[in-house]
Design a protein around this motif. Structure first.
Motif: not given
Length: 267
Positions: A186-197, A134-135, A54-62
């Motif tokens: 391998q690069g694509q898998l590494k990129y996904l792992e980075s965004r997931v972790s 992205v599983t 799971i890739i999680k993202e957030a945007f906060l403005k205050f």
């Protein structure tokens, strides 16, 4: 001839494997935890369990009354949740001073970090939280990578038995192309792992300053500013006239001849 047959057999095997992977559908139950049974690198578990990716993202403005105090609170929350600041930018316009932070937070600390940041904020101008599963993409890449590795092993076995230079060169060419594809996956898998972790959190906070600055400007300062503005406008006008002197002279000459001609007609 038998080596050419081996090459054709390997290519057909690869095409068949890739078609099977492309046509495979992953069910909802399989997405939660999928057991992949395929040859991998030495030391890898052939029955590895792949959890959800799971890739999680957030945007906060205050808005805030104290930029430095808010920044210190965010830094404390980042340190407590083992995150890091990826980007830090500031901006000032007529009405506000703002600061924008892009933060990477370990995914397991995503929710605690957001809770910590949200304390003391009455409302958000904007608050967006998203998650992307992205599983299935990860499993597809993982399977294709193992298929390429298996094909590479077959080509290496064929290479050991080859005797002709032309066959050796052709096999080595195929192995080189396969290794490039392996490295790309391998690069694509590494990129996904980075965004997931590590999750990405963007925080934008600002302070309104227009009204406070307006009080500090005195009436005399406004008059002086108006005089300066008028002087600059007059200077610009004179400079424009000077730069247009050839046209002014031409206009005067034409006016003189036209006026002289009219006088002759009257006489």
């Amino acid at each position: 001839m038998r080596y050419i047959f081996f090459l054709l057999f390997a290519v057909l095997t690869l095409s068949s494997c890739e078609k099977q992977i492309g046509s495979a559908n992953v069910s909802d139950e399989a997405v939660s935890a999928i057991r992949v049974s395929s040859p991998g690198q030495p030391g890898e578990d052939k029955n590895a369990v792949i959890p959800q990716k799971i890739i999680k993202e957030a945007f906060l403005k205050f808005e805030t009354n104290d930029l430095e105090k808010t920044f210190d609170q965010i830094k404390t929350a980042i340190a407590a949740n083992k995150g890091s600041v990826q980007n830090d930018s500031q901006e000032k316009d007529y009405g506000t001073i703002s600061r924008r932070l892009t933060i990477r937070i370990p995914s397991q600390n995503f929710d605690p970090f957001l809770e910590s940041i949200s304390k003391g904020i009455s409302y958000f101008d904007e608050k967006n939280i998203s998650s992307q599963n992205v599983t299935e993409q990860y499993i597809d890449l993982y399977s294709r990578l193992n298929t390429k590795r298996k094909l590479e092993e077959r080509y290496i076995e064929i290479l050991k038995k080859a005797t002709k230079v032309s066959e050796i060169l052709e096999i080595e060419k195929q192995i080189s192309a396969i290794r490039e594809e392996i490295e790309a996956k391998q690069g694509q898998l590494k990129y996904l792992e980075s965004r997931v972790s590590e999750s990405t959190v963007t925080i934008e906070f600002y302070k309104t300053i227009a009204q406070k600055e307006g009080v500090k400007i005195s009436y005399g300062s406004k008059i002086w500013s108006a005089i300066q503005s008028g002087f600059y406008s007059l200077s610009d006008f004179l400079l424009s006239l000077i730069s247009a002197w050839p046209f002014i002279i031409l206009f005067c000459v034409l006016a003189y001849f036209i006026r002289k001609r009219f006088k002759r007609k009257k006489t």
